[in-house]
Each structure stands twice: as C-alpha cells, then as structure tokens.
Motif scaffolding. Structure first.
Motif, short mmCIF file in Angstrom:
data_model
loop_
_atom_site.label_atom_id
_atom_site.label_comp_id
_atom_site.label_asym_id
_atom_site.label_seq_id
_atom_site.Cartn_x
_atom_site.Cartn_y
_atom_site.Cartn_z
N ASN A 236 16.82 28.88 65.48
CA ASN A 236 15.88 28.33 64.52
C ASN A 236 14.90 27.38 65.18
O ASN A 236 13.76 27.24 64.74
N ARG B 280 7.41 38.05 57.33
CA ARG B 280 7.43 39.12 56.34
C ARG B 280 8.24 40.34 56.77
O ARG B 280 8.75 41.07 55.93
N ARG C 44 17.79 34.70 59.77
CA ARG C 44 16.97 35.54 58.89
C ARG C 44 16.56 34.77 57.64
O ARG C 44 15.40 34.85 57.21
N GLU C 45 17.50 34.01 57.08
CA GLU C 45 17.18 33.22 55.90
C GLU C 45 16.11 32.18 56.21
O GLU C 45 15.19 31.96 55.42
N ARG C 46 16.22 31.54 57.38
CA ARG C 46 15.23 30.52 57.75
C ARG C 46 13.86 31.16 57.99
O ARG C 46 12.83 30.60 57.58
N GLU D 154 10.75 27.22 64.69
CA GLU D 154 10.00 26.00 64.36
C GLU D 154 8.96 25.71 65.45
O GLU D 154 7.81 25.36 65.16
N ARG E 5 21.79 33.55 59.21
CA ARG E 5 21.24 32.21 58.97
C ARG E 5 19.80 32.13 59.48
O ARG E 5 18.93 31.56 58.82
N GLN F 208 12.71 33.83 56.58
CA GLN F 208 12.15 34.15 55.26
C GLN F 208 11.55 32.92 54.62
O GLN F 208 10.46 32.96 54.02
N GLN F 209 12.23 31.77 54.75
CA GLN F 209 11.72 30.53 54.19
C GLN F 209 10.40 30.12 54.84
O GLN F 209 9.51 29.59 54.17
N LEU F 210 10.27 30.40 56.13
CA LEU F 210 9.06 30.03 56.85
C LEU F 210 7.89 30.98 56.58
O LEU F 210 6.75 30.67 56.93
N GLY F 211 8.18 32.13 56.00
CA GLY F 211 7.11 33.05 55.62
C GLY F 211 6.98 34.30 56.45
O GLY F 211 6.03 35.07 56.26
#
Length: 253
Positions: A179, A219, A210-212, A183, A208, A214-217
């Motif tokens: 992650n 696609r 992948r979820e982050r 960032e 985990r 998706q949150q960051l945008g």
C-alpha cells in the motif's frame, strides 16, 4: 511498470523480460535501516529458548538477521509470505511456519502453530509503523509480544517527467506490492497525472491491497496470489492471455 525498491526489483524485471515483456523500472519505494541499532541488538540478546521470530517481508529479513546474536538459543521462524520465506531460506534460516494460503497476516494467523501462543515470547520483525493486526491478535492469544522495527520506508525523490512522456506508449500495466507503493505513486506523479495512473491496469498482491486500490480510485485491478515472482508472473501471463484473446476476437469480428 515495476515499482519495487531498486534493490529488490531485478528478479521480477528479469522474469518479465524472460517471458518477452518490456519493463519500465520506476522504484516508488525506498528502504533504509531504522535507527536505534544498539537498542535493537540489546533487546534481541535476551531471546528465550523456543521464542518465535516472525518476519513480515524480505526487507525485515535483510535488516533483521544482521541484528540477531550469533549464539542464539533454539527458536522458531515464521514468514508471512513465500517471498519472505525464500529470503530466510537463502540466508540459511529454515522456515517453520508459513501460511497455507493467503500469504498475509490473516493467512499466518490462521496457521495451526499460532493458535496456542499463550506465554510464549514472540518477536515481529517489521518496518516502522507496520500493520497492527498480527501483533494485536497474538497479544489477544496471550503471547509476550515485542516489535523489532528494523527498517523504514521512504518515498523516493525522482524526476517523473521522462516517465510521463513515455507512459501512453510504454506503460500497459503497473505492478505494486504494498500500500505504501500505491500512496507514493499518487504523490510522486502529482494531481495532473493521477487520472492516467488510475486508468492503467494495476496488479496487486493481496485482497487488502485491492481494497485500498479501489478506495484510491484505480479502475482495473488484477490480484496475484502472492508477492513472489512466480505468483506475479502467473497473474501477468493470465492477464496477457485474456487480453490477446479479447483483441483476437475484435480483429476476427
């Protein structure tokens, strides 16, 4: 695009090139030793017989093994993933505990060997500010837990101009193995280039992540089954096969 720290990127780069791929090297993470080496050595000098040493990454292996006393008592070693286990074994430290699947903190915590740790000395070798789940859960299970933070992650200072010029024609997929890399990529490329990054297919190595992402945008996200080169290459080749089939269908149509 391979975003691993420069000192760890070449095995994956060589694997991609061996399969006919073109690699854009862009280290979005740098790793350096943590401070307080003397204090860390002192804490490791009191290892108990049967202690469990948990390594969460290859970096934890590289920087942590240097601090262990040569006359250590008999201990057990656990690795979060296959890449970490490989690093330990290459250094001559056989791994006793490895997740059967998942290859993350959740997978390691599911291991039978970590269900009964009450009263046992457990040391987690990690970077500064690592995830809390593994340690918190082992404390709940009664472990005498200590963190050994042996490295820190920093964001490299690189000129991104040449990369952005090449991006439309040369970057078809971005690989990321933490992650922190995600960032850092957003920070390094800046707001103007973020839409281009977020539209590019991204390969990650855990649910985990992948979820982050998706949150960051992001696609279009591909999930590899681990951070080791074999898992990443298997997912890359699968993606390429699917992409080629899709393109073939368009051409035939």
């Amino acid at each position: 695009m391979v975003t691993r720290a420069a000192h760890q990127a070449e095995p994956l780069c060589r694997a991609i090139e061996a399969h006919g791929g073109r690699v854009v090297r862009f280290p979005a993470l740098a790793v350096e030793p943590a401070g307080g080496t003397a204090e860390l050595r002192a804490s490791l000098a009191v290892l108990q017989q049967g202690a469990l040493l948990v390594f969460v990454s290859p970096n934890a292996v590289e920087y942590g093994l240097k601090l262990l006393p040569r006359d250590k008592p008999a201990v057990q070693l656990a690795a979060v993933g296959r890449a970490t286990a490989k690093a330990l074994e290459q250094a001559g430290w056989p791994v006793d505990i490895l997740p059967q699947s998942g290859f993350d903190s959740e997978g390691l915590l599911a291991s039978e060997a970590l269900q009964q740790v009450a009263g046992r000395q457990v040391l987690i070798f990690r970077g500064e500010g690592g995830r809390a789940l593994l340690g918190d859960t082992l404390i709940e299970r009664g472990a005498q837990l200590s963190y050994v933070e042996v490295y820190r992650r920093v964001c490299p200072q690189l000129d991104v101009g040449p990369l952005l010029q090449r991006w439309p024609t040369e970057v078809q997929l971005v690989t990321a193995t933490s992650n922190a890399v995600l960032e850092n990529l957003l920070q390094m490329l800046g707001p103007a280039a973020q839409p281009m990054l977020l539209a590019t297919p991204l390969l990650v190595i855990s649910r985990r992540m992948r979820e982050r992402a998706q949150q960051l945008g992001f696609r279009r996200i591909l999930l590899a089954q681990g951070a080791d080169e074999q898992s990443i290459m298997e997912r890359l080749c699968s993606w390429m096969a699917q992409s080629n089939h899709w393109q073939s269908t368009i051409d035939d149509g």
